[in-house]
Design a protein around this motif. Sequence first.
Motif, PDB file in Angstrom:
ATOM      1  N   LEU A   1       2.839   9.613   6.986  1.00 41.99           N
ATOM      2  CA  LEU A   1       2.573   9.865   5.577  1.00 41.99           C
ATOM      3  C   LEU A   1       1.091   9.701   5.251  1.00 41.99           C
ATOM      4  N   GLN A   2       0.450   8.729   5.895  1.00 37.25           N
ATOM      5  CA  GLN A   2      -0.969   8.516   5.656  1.00 37.25           C
ATOM      6  C   GLN A   2      -1.790   9.703   6.156  1.00 37.25           C
ATOM      7  N   ALA A   3      -1.430  10.224   7.336  1.00 36.59           N
ATOM      8  CA  ALA A   3      -2.161  11.373   7.881  1.00 36.59           C
ATOM      9  C   ALA A   3      -1.955  12.609   7.012  1.00 36.59           C
ATOM     10  N   GLU A   4      -0.723  12.839   6.560  1.00 34.28           N
ATOM     11  CA  GLU A   4      -0.468  13.984   5.683  1.00 34.28           C
ATOM     12  C   GLU A   4      -1.243  13.866   4.377  1.00 34.28           C
ATOM     13  N   ALA A   5      -1.304  12.671   3.843  1.00 30.04           N
ATOM     14  CA  ALA A   5      -2.004  12.475   2.576  1.00 30.04           C
ATOM     15  C   ALA A   5      -3.510  12.681   2.739  1.00 30.04           C
ATOM     16  N   GLU A   6      -4.065  12.212   3.847  1.00 29.84           N
ATOM     17  CA  GLU A   6      -5.499  12.394   4.077  1.00 29.84           C
ATOM     18  C   GLU A   6      -5.847  13.859   4.249  1.00 29.84           C
ATOM     19  N   SER A   7      -4.968  14.616   4.896  1.00 26.85           N
ATOM     20  CA  SER A   7      -5.253  16.040   5.081  1.00 26.85           C
ATOM     21  C   SER A   7      -5.233  16.810   3.759  1.00 26.85           C
ATOM     22  N   LEU A   8      -4.454  16.295   2.797  1.00 26.78           N
ATOM     23  CA  LEU A   8      -4.359  16.950   1.482  1.00 26.78           C
ATOM     24  C   LEU A   8      -5.232  16.289   0.433  1.00 26.78           C
ATOM     25  N   GLY A   9      -5.890  15.203   0.814  1.00 29.69           N
ATOM     26  CA  GLY A   9      -6.721  14.492  -0.144  1.00 29.69           C
ATOM     27  C   GLY A   9      -5.935  13.788  -1.223  1.00 29.69           C
ATOM     28  N   LYS A  10      -4.742  13.311  -0.883  1.00 33.20           N
ATOM     29  CA  LYS A  10      -3.887  12.662  -1.863  1.00 33.20           C
ATOM     30  C   LYS A  10      -3.538  11.248  -1.406  1.00 33.20           C
ATOM     31  N   LYS A  11      -2.867  10.561  -2.277  1.00 34.98           N
ATOM     32  CA  LYS A  11      -2.349   9.241  -1.962  1.00 34.98           C
ATOM     33  C   LYS A  11      -1.017   9.379  -1.234  1.00 34.98           C
ATOM     34  N   PRO A  12      -0.749   8.567  -0.207  1.00 35.84           N
ATOM     35  CA  PRO A  12       0.545   8.658   0.489  1.00 35.84           C
ATOM     36  C   PRO A  12       1.711   8.466  -0.483  1.00 35.84           C
ATOM     37  N   GLU A  13       2.788   9.193  -0.227  1.00 34.93           N
ATOM     38  CA  GLU A  13       3.929   9.123  -1.128  1.00 34.93           C
ATOM     39  C   GLU A  13       4.565   7.750  -1.137  1.00 34.93           C
ATOM     40  N   TRP A  14       4.668   7.124   0.040  1.00 31.25           N
ATOM     41  CA  TRP A  14       5.299   5.810   0.161  1.00 31.25           C
ATOM     42  C   TRP A  14       4.412   4.888   0.983  1.00 31.25           C
ATOM     43  N   GLY A  15       4.545   3.593   0.697  1.00 34.92           N
ATOM     44  CA  GLY A  15       3.813   2.591   1.441  1.00 34.92           C
ATOM     45  C   GLY A  15       4.627   2.040   2.599  1.00 34.92           C
ATOM     46  N   TYR A  16       4.056   1.089   3.304  1.00 32.76           N
ATOM     47  CA  TYR A  16       4.720   0.520   4.481  1.00 32.76           C
ATOM     48  C   TYR A  16       6.026  -0.170   4.094  1.00 32.76           C
ATOM     49  N   GLN A  17       6.030  -0.933   2.995  1.00 30.98           N
ATOM     50  CA  GLN A  17       7.244  -1.635   2.579  1.00 30.98           C
ATOM     51  C   GLN A  17       8.363  -0.649   2.260  1.00 30.98           C
ATOM     52  N   ASP A  18       8.026   0.466   1.628  1.00 34.47           N
ATOM     53  CA  ASP A  18       9.040   1.481   1.333  1.00 34.47           C
ATOM     54  C   ASP A  18       9.624   2.063   2.614  1.00 34.47           C
ATOM     55  N   CYS A  19       8.764   2.324   3.581  1.00 40.10           N
ATOM     56  CA  CYS A  19       9.238   2.861   4.863  1.00 40.10           C
ATOM     57  C   CYS A  19      10.117   1.857   5.585  1.00 40.10           C
ATOM     58  N   ALA A  20       9.813   0.567   5.433  1.00 40.25           N
ATOM     59  CA  ALA A  20      10.642  -0.466   6.065  1.00 40.25           C
ATOM     60  C   ALA A  20      12.038  -0.496   5.455  1.00 40.25           C
ATOM     61  N   ILE A  21      12.153  -0.351   4.142  1.00 41.67           N
ATOM     62  CA  ILE A  21      13.463  -0.344   3.497  1.00 41.67           C
ATOM     63  C   ILE A  21      14.240   0.904   3.912  1.00 41.67           C
ATOM     64  N   LYS A  22      13.572   2.037   4.035  1.00 38.40           N
ATOM     65  CA  LYS A  22      14.249   3.259   4.472  1.00 38.40           C
ATOM     66  C   LYS A  22      14.759   3.105   5.905  1.00 38.40           C
ATOM     67  N   ALA A  23      13.963   2.480   6.774  1.00 34.28           N
ATOM     68  CA  ALA A  23      14.417   2.239   8.145  1.00 34.28           C
ATOM     69  C   ALA A  23      15.583   1.259   8.166  1.00 34.28           C
ATOM     70  N   LEU A  24      15.537   0.240   7.292  1.00 38.58           N
ATOM     71  CA  LEU A  24      16.647  -0.711   7.202  1.00 38.58           C
ATOM     72  C   LEU A  24      17.921  -0.019   6.749  1.00 38.58           C
ATOM     73  N   MET A  25      17.808   0.889   5.798  1.00 41.25           N
ATOM     74  CA  MET A  25      18.976   1.626   5.321  1.00 41.25           C
ATOM     75  C   MET A  25      19.585   2.469   6.436  1.00 41.25           C
ATOM     76  N   LYS A  26      18.747   3.120   7.210  1.00 41.39           N
ATOM     77  CA  LYS A  26      19.239   3.948   8.315  1.00 41.39           C
ATOM     78  C   LYS A  26      19.983   3.100   9.341  1.00 41.39           C
ATOM     79  N   TRP A  27      19.421   1.967   9.712  1.00 41.30           N
ATOM     80  CA  TRP A  27      20.090   1.085  10.681  1.00 41.30           C
ATOM     81  C   TRP A  27      21.388   0.530  10.111  1.00 41.30           C
ATOM     82  N   PHE A  28      21.377   0.126   8.849  1.00 41.25           N
ATOM     83  CA  PHE A  28      22.560  -0.449   8.215  1.00 41.25           C
ATOM     84  C   PHE A  28      23.711   0.543   8.210  1.00 41.25           C
ATOM     85  N   LYS A  29      23.441   1.776   7.879  1.00 40.73           N
ATOM     86  CA  LYS A  29      24.482   2.798   7.760  1.00 40.73           C
ATOM     87  C   LYS A  29      25.008   3.240   9.115  1.00 40.73           C
TER      88      LYS A  29
END
Length: 414
Positions: free
Chosen positions: A109-137
């Motif tokens: 997400l950081q690389a995509e945002a830098e290429s577009l000159g934008k702020k990343p959509e999600w931060g590290y903590q958000d990505c951690a919760i998404k990974a936790l959800m995937k493992w939980f399910k």
Amino acid sequence: MTELSRRSSQRRTTSPPPHSHHYHSMAPPYAREEPILQDQAPPSYSSLRNLPMIPSPPTDARSIRFRNMLLSLSATPLSWENPGLLDEALRMVPIDRIQTEAEEESMILQAEAESLGKKPEWGYQDCAIKALMKWFKQSFFTWVNNPQCDACFCPTISVGTTAATDDEAARGATRVELYRCSQPECGAFARFPRYSDAFVLLQTRRGRVGEWVSCFGMLCRAMNARVRWVWNSEDHVWLEVYSAHAKRWVHADVCEGVWDRPRLYAEGWRRKLGYCIAFSADGAMDVTRRYCRNPAKYGKERARTPEPCLLHILNEIRSIRRRDMPKQEKFRLEGEDIRERKELQAYVVMAIAAEICKLMPGARADGAQWSDPDAQKAEEARQTGETQYVRAPGQGNRQNPHNPHNPRRDQEGR
């Protein structure tokens, strides 16, 4: 001074009446007023609209019952605040796996945002919760509609509910569902206790929507995330996780495995929504507007209590939860509340703007000319969900075994 007062009094007593010609010709423009007739009606204020609601305490029996229910529901997230239980829950999480997946997604997400000159959509903590959800399910929790027979492991048939045993009651079983083996020669029974204690669910690791959300919410707290438990009056629950990166509360439904898709229920499932109340350890908030963007089409009647009473109830819960907090923490939370109210109000404005745009020349009645990624995802989810159900003759919708985690069900409830 006495002389000036006397002369001023004389001028007032000898001044011409307001309706005289001298008054209109000599007085300044702002002092020229029309005479007031005695039989003239007072001005009407019926044109004033959209004034701020004033919280009003509930007085009728229906509103009082609704208040008591919300106060009871508001205690649900408090069970996730035990530090000892959170440490125990964290031991069950594969931290290395979660951190690795979160770091990889965060870097992408950081690389995509830098290429577009934008702020990343999600931060590290958000990505951690998404990974936790995937493992939980996928690996941790199991969805249960009808439990297997304890004797022959065959499918079972529901026969109602039964009283909880002493052991089940001690572990906090709210009710116990009873099932009979579908094989006549077996005839054994299977019990399915419905636990609400998140720590007990860490041991059983099975259930339906209520159990999934309760257990996952505790694991999110163990990962140091701020979590809200969202109650829906149409028999569904889910979570909201606060994103410090995006500075807003994000929809998270672990049963569906979806992240930040609040339009899923109304526009995806075509479900009418009445109340969506979010409860946290910090208070409560009516977030219905986040999930029902078009109340005229997807909204359900909100008749359990008048809106001023609901506002009073939520303020009461918020006051109870923040009573012992430091003043600085209270100010910070009040700032978050103000930002969230603005966000919810913006959804109302966008809904009105969308309806107005449909009236423009050349616009289609369904508003298809507008490209909304969130709405497109909801429509795709709805179309996918419709293919996952089969209607048998004389029966209701039965769940497809290939999609065991979909919460739409007929008899098992939440």
